[in-house]
Design a protein around this motif. Structure first.
Motif, PDB file in Angstrom:
ATOM      1  N   ASN A  20      -6.052  10.350  12.564  1.00  0.00           N
ATOM      2  CA  ASN A  20      -5.072   9.697  13.427  1.00  0.00           C
ATOM      3  C   ASN A  20      -3.897  10.644  13.678  1.00  0.00           C
ATOM      4  O   ASN A  20      -3.084  10.873  12.789  1.00  0.00           O
ATOM      5  CB  ASN A  20      -4.592   8.413  12.746  1.00  0.00           C
ATOM      6  N   ARG A  28      11.178  10.361   3.837  1.00  0.00           N
ATOM      7  CA  ARG A  28      11.161   9.681   2.538  1.00  0.00           C
ATOM      8  C   ARG A  28      12.394   8.811   2.333  1.00  0.00           C
ATOM      9  O   ARG A  28      12.534   8.177   1.296  1.00  0.00           O
ATOM     10  CB  ARG A  28      11.078  10.725   1.416  1.00  0.00           C
ATOM     11  N   LYS A  65      12.932   0.194   5.579  1.00  0.00           N
ATOM     12  CA  LYS A  65      13.432   1.572   5.606  1.00  0.00           C
ATOM     13  C   LYS A  65      13.559   2.098   7.030  1.00  0.00           C
ATOM     14  O   LYS A  65      13.974   3.227   7.244  1.00  0.00           O
ATOM     15  CB  LYS A  65      12.492   2.497   4.811  1.00  0.00           C
ATOM     16  N   TYR A  66      13.136   1.298   7.972  1.00  0.00           N
ATOM     17  CA  TYR A  66      13.242   1.717   9.373  1.00  0.00           C
ATOM     18  C   TYR A  66      13.405   0.496  10.266  1.00  0.00           C
ATOM     19  O   TYR A  66      12.649  -0.469  10.127  1.00  0.00           O
ATOM     20  CB  TYR A  66      11.999   2.503   9.795  1.00  0.00           C
ATOM     21  N   PRO A  70      15.438   5.926   3.962  1.00  0.00           N
ATOM     22  CA  PRO A  70      15.648   4.935   5.029  1.00  0.00           C
ATOM     23  C   PRO A  70      16.352   5.561   6.225  1.00  0.00           C
ATOM     24  O   PRO A  70      17.253   6.380   6.069  1.00  0.00           O
ATOM     25  CB  PRO A  70      16.542   3.888   4.367  1.00  0.00           C
ATOM     26  N   LEU A  71      15.940   5.154   7.412  1.00  0.00           N
ATOM     27  CA  LEU A  71      16.586   5.670   8.631  1.00  0.00           C
ATOM     28  C   LEU A  71      17.584   4.652   9.161  1.00  0.00           C
ATOM     29  O   LEU A  71      17.332   3.483   9.172  1.00  0.00           O
ATOM     30  CB  LEU A  71      15.539   5.950   9.705  1.00  0.00           C
ATOM     31  N   GLN A 120       2.411   4.710   8.633  1.00  0.00           N
ATOM     32  CA  GLN A 120       3.605   4.991   7.838  1.00  0.00           C
ATOM     33  C   GLN A 120       4.833   4.292   8.418  1.00  0.00           C
ATOM     34  O   GLN A 120       5.725   3.863   7.684  1.00  0.00           O
ATOM     35  CB  GLN A 120       3.848   6.504   7.765  1.00  0.00           C
ATOM     36  N   MET A 141       0.847  -1.197   0.000  1.00  0.00           N
ATOM     37  CA  MET A 141       0.000   0.000   0.000  1.00  0.00           C
ATOM     38  C   MET A 141       0.886   1.253   0.000  1.00  0.00           C
ATOM     39  O   MET A 141       1.894   1.300   0.680  1.00  0.00           O
ATOM     40  CB  MET A 141      -0.895  -0.006   1.246  1.00  0.00           C
ATOM     41  N   ALA A 142       0.506   2.226  -0.777  1.00  0.00           N
ATOM     42  CA  ALA A 142       1.315   3.436  -0.867  1.00  0.00           C
ATOM     43  C   ALA A 142       1.256   4.210   0.444  1.00  0.00           C
ATOM     44  O   ALA A 142       0.190   4.348   1.036  1.00  0.00           O
ATOM     45  CB  ALA A 142       0.786   4.311  -1.989  1.00  0.00           C
ATOM     46  N   PRO A 143       2.417   4.685   0.918  1.00  0.00           N
ATOM     47  CA  PRO A 143       2.418   5.422   2.185  1.00  0.00           C
ATOM     48  C   PRO A 143       1.883   6.831   2.009  1.00  0.00           C
ATOM     49  O   PRO A 143       2.515   7.668   1.383  1.00  0.00           O
ATOM     50  CB  PRO A 143       3.900   5.432   2.574  1.00  0.00           C
ATOM     51  N   SER A 144       0.682   7.085   2.531  1.00  0.00           N
ATOM     52  CA  SER A 144       0.161   8.449   2.496  1.00  0.00           C
ATOM     53  C   SER A 144       0.900   9.254   3.558  1.00  0.00           C
ATOM     54  O   SER A 144       1.695   8.718   4.314  1.00  0.00           O
ATOM     55  CB  SER A 144      -1.334   8.429   2.779  1.00  0.00           C
ATOM     56  N   LEU A 145       0.602  10.532   3.618  1.00  0.00           N
ATOM     57  CA  LEU A 145       1.329  11.373   4.564  1.00  0.00           C
ATOM     58  C   LEU A 145       0.774  11.196   5.971  1.00  0.00           C
ATOM     59  O   LEU A 145      -0.445  11.181   6.172  1.00  0.00           O
ATOM     60  CB  LEU A 145       1.199  12.835   4.140  1.00  0.00           C
ATOM     61  N   SER A 146       1.680  11.094   6.919  1.00  0.00           N
ATOM     62  CA  SER A 146       1.242  11.029   8.312  1.00  0.00           C
ATOM     63  C   SER A 146       0.931  12.440   8.802  1.00  0.00           C
ATOM     64  O   SER A 146       1.222  13.433   8.122  1.00  0.00           O
ATOM     65  CB  SER A 146       2.340  10.408   9.184  1.00  0.00           C
ATOM     66  N   ILE A 193       4.659   0.666   7.392  1.00  0.00           N
ATOM     67  CA  ILE A 193       5.079   0.557   5.986  1.00  0.00           C
ATOM     68  C   ILE A 193       6.597   0.658   5.882  1.00  0.00           C
ATOM     69  O   ILE A 193       7.232  -0.115   5.163  1.00  0.00           O
ATOM     70  CB  ILE A 193       4.401   1.661   5.144  1.00  0.00           C
ATOM     71  N   ARG A 214       9.492   6.737  15.464  1.00  0.00           N
ATOM     72  CA  ARG A 214      10.104   7.180  14.198  1.00  0.00           C
ATOM     73  C   ARG A 214       9.946   8.690  14.039  1.00  0.00           C
ATOM     74  O   ARG A 214      10.884   9.372  13.611  1.00  0.00           O
ATOM     75  CB  ARG A 214       9.449   6.435  13.035  1.00  0.00           C
ATOM     76  N   ASP A 215       8.787   9.203  14.387  1.00  0.00           N
ATOM     77  CA  ASP A 215       8.572  10.653  14.332  1.00  0.00           C
ATOM     78  C   ASP A 215       9.559  11.379  15.244  1.00  0.00           C
ATOM     79  O   ASP A 215      10.119  12.410  14.872  1.00  0.00           O
ATOM     80  CB  ASP A 215       7.142  10.994  14.759  1.00  0.00           C
TER      81      ASP A 215
END
Lengths: 142, 58
Positions: free
Chosen positions: A62, A139, B27-28, A141-142, B18, A1-6, B21, A68-69
């Motif tokens: 949500n 956008r 990626k994380y 990788p971390l 997110q 599924m495409a990642p929409s914006l959080s 995902i 991660r944030d």
């Protein structure tokens, strides 16, 4: 599924848009700086941020933030801090250089406004760097 | 039985969709706490959910 914006990402895009909209003229139109203009920009950005962030919060179901944030936020603040420190060192170096060679081509009354302009610009660049770094981090990788 | 969606998993683990995902797409790397929560929610051992690849891209 495409990642929409959080929620945090939407908020960051709104912040960046606001910063560019309000601070853009400061850099690109080379307007004469004054205390009133600086105060006006600060008030404008506060008002715009409150409006935009309220709209985003109202439209986003949500609104949680997770680890991660928080990690991305820290990276953004680190980038902003390093930018600010680098610019300060460069600015102080240039000040020292001008003072040494005695070629400070400013009227003494204008020195205060000049410093206000330079340091305000540094803060703006650091803030935009912080926000842009966070957007990019979402956008990559971390 | 309905399949668990990314949003379901995210809600039960306490992260955003997110982030789920990003974990799926490698990626994380989540914290140990989140990794354990994912394994518990999915009802599988941790090592079945996550493997360490020393030659990974990151």
């Amino acid at each position: 599924m495409a990642p929409s914006l959080s929620y945090r990402e939407k908020s960051l895009y709104a912040s960046l848009a606001t910063e560019l909209l309000v601070y853009g003229p400061f850099f690109f139109l080379h307007q004469q700086i004054s205390l009133n203009k600086v105060a006006g920009m600060i008030i404008a950005i506060v008002v715009l941020q409150i409006i935009l962030q309220s709209i985003i919060a109202a439209l986003t179901r949500n609104r949680i933030t997770d680890e991660r944030d928080r990690l991305i936020e820290l990276r953004g603040y680190r980038a902003g801090y390093l930018t600010l420190v680098s610019l300060m060192v460069i600015g102080l170096g240039m000040l020292w250089f001008h003072a040494t060679v005695d070629r400070f081509p400013l009227d003494s009354r204008m020195v205060g406004l000049h410093f206000l302009s330079v340091f305000f610009g540094m803060l703006i660049i650091a803030d935009i760097t912080k926000t842009a770094t966070q957007i990019v981090a979402y956008r990559r990788p971390l | 039985m309905r399949e668990m969606t990314q949003q379901d998993l995210a809600d039960r683990v306490g992260v955003t969709r997110q982030t789920v995902i990003a974990i799926e797409q490698d990626k994380y790397s989540p914290s140990l706490e989140t990794a354990f929560k994912v394994a518990i929610v999915l009802g599988v051992p941790l090592e079945q959910c996550f493997q360490y690849d020393p030659h990974g891209k990151r």
